[in-house]
Design an enzyme around this catalytic site. Sequence first.
Site, short mmCIF file in Angstrom:
data_model
loop_
_atom_site.label_atom_id
_atom_site.label_comp_id
_atom_site.label_asym_id
_atom_site.label_seq_id
_atom_site.Cartn_x
_atom_site.Cartn_y
_atom_site.Cartn_z
N ALA A 108 0.80 -1.24 0.00
CA ALA A 108 0.00 0.00 0.00
C ALA A 108 0.83 1.28 0.00
O ALA A 108 0.25 2.37 0.05
CB ALA A 108 -1.00 0.03 1.15
N ALA A 109 2.15 1.18 -0.07
CA ALA A 109 2.95 2.41 -0.12
C ALA A 109 2.60 3.24 -1.35
O ALA A 109 2.46 4.47 -1.28
CB ALA A 109 4.44 2.07 -0.12
N GLY A 110 2.43 2.57 -2.49
CA GLY A 110 2.07 3.28 -3.71
C GLY A 110 0.67 3.88 -3.63
O GLY A 110 0.41 4.94 -4.21
N ASP A 111 -0.22 3.22 -2.90
CA ASP A 111 -1.58 3.74 -2.74
C ASP A 111 -1.60 4.97 -1.84
O ASP A 111 -2.33 5.92 -2.08
CB ASP A 111 -2.50 2.66 -2.18
CG ASP A 111 -2.58 1.45 -3.10
OD1 ASP A 111 -2.44 1.62 -4.32
OD2 ASP A 111 -2.78 0.33 -2.59
#
Length: 314
Positions: free
Chosen positions: A257-260
Amino acid sequence: MATPSTEGRNGVVIVGSVTADVTTFSQRLPARGETILGDHFTLMLGGKGANQAVAAGRAGARTSFVGCVGDDLFHDLVVDGLTDAGVDLTHLRTVPGPTGVAHIRVDASAQNDIVMVPLANAELNTDQIDAALDALAPSTSVLLTQLETPSALTAHITARGRELGMTVILDPAPAAPLPAEVWANIDIVTPNETEASILSGIEVTDAATAEQAGRWFLDHGVAAAVITLAAQGSCVVTADGATLVPPLPVAAVDTTAAGDAYAGYLGAALANGASLTDAVRLATAAGALTVTKQGASPSLPVRADVDAFLASRV
């Protein structure tokens, strides 16, 4: 590029996927055909669309989500998780059958692999999208979407966003070829180095090759490309040139979820009138904080923590 944060239009809408995330943590990932013992297990709200909605909501933006959830035992997990982040669910549709599921495996180095099964997400359709975007247009300036929903809808989502005067942001994950006409309706594309390599055909390994890939997106009609390079930062490519926004190093626990977080905070900042470079810096901080905690949506930071983290790095 559409001008975000016009008076009264400071909202963000996310059109995308939602899943129940089934995550296992182990020292290493099993080899093919091997069974190993893990260390931990979680069941949480996930999906790139829902995660980005939670991130935008926690960033303080007025956030709406357009997607589909099943009527199964995961329904309340989804609704409660999004509601807790302040996300408007007027345009979340409940459909018969199971909610989308993602199986995530995380090893001791914080790397992960994911199998996403769309299920209810496959029920998203043009009628639902049109009704939602028409209703939200008067109050919304930024549209975020990804590629976990049916690919045939991407052209429709981006074209409608452009038609309604929204800044259209595409997170091209999971990376897949898109019809040529789609790119012209995208204001900002936010691939990581792997996705940029797949889509552009240019192997992205550093800032120089990221700029080359960014130029590929611009040549195909995109107004700006923001290519994330993990520990090397983000390369922002526009018609005016390329800028490298430096990374904010942290000790990673789980990169899920870092990209989210990055996409949600980017959209929220732009909706509130930030410049692209300033929005990328805020998104970088949000992504960095996300990897310091386990899980998808629970690891997405609130705005106060992101601001404090940025202040500590000045």
